[in-house]
Design an enzyme around this catalytic site. Structure first.
Site: not given
Length: 157
Positions: A67-68, A71
């Protein structure tokens, strides 16, 4: 798991799933409480909450890293990296990253309380139910312009 092991894991996931190198730092931040991890826009570093690894295991940790990294890579490419952006949503699906991390078992369940304040007019006795308190020296009864007085304060579960 130590910070250098986390760094190696993040580099490995970045190379295998995204086909791009991770050139910044990934480390555990013990101050994180309500989130599994975060991507820092200024430094491009990734911080991870170690409690997720300890309480939910490595599978959850890998999901947070994916998920990170979504980003991270989208921000560096100048694409939409925020949760609301379509680029971000599509990349999450492509790499199999979760949209949100799971709830920690130790986290207390949110209890919702509903506060009800009852004001009454001293002249016509009309009652007003409010969620927030009102300034009785400023506001008056809408029916007869009489003075308002707080009569009850109840908390409902």
């Amino acid at each position: 798991m130590k910070d250098h092991e986390l760094q190696d894991l993040v580099k490995k996931i970045s190379a295998s799933l995204f086909g791009k190198p991770f050139r910044h730092q990934a480390y555990f931040n013990p101050k994180l409480r309500s989130t599994g991890g975060r991507y820092l826009l200024g430094t491009h570093n990734i911080e991870i909450n170690k409690k997720y690894l300890e309480q939910l295991g490595e599978v959850e940790l890998i999901g947070i890293i994916k998920h990170e990294l979504c980003h991270y890579h989208l921000h560096l490419e100048g694409k939409g990296y925020q949760h609301r952006d379509n680029d971000f949503k599509l990349l999450l699906i492509k790499v199999g990253a979760p949209r949100h991390c799971s709830r920690l078992p130790e986290a207390p369940k949110k209890r919702t309380f509903k506060k009800v304040l009852i004001y009454e007019c001293t002249q016509c006795h009309l009652q007003y139910n409010r969620k927030r308190s009102i300034n009785t020296s400023k506001y008056v009864c809408g029916k007869c312009r009489g003075k308002l007085v707080k009569t009850k304060e109840m908390i409902l579960e």
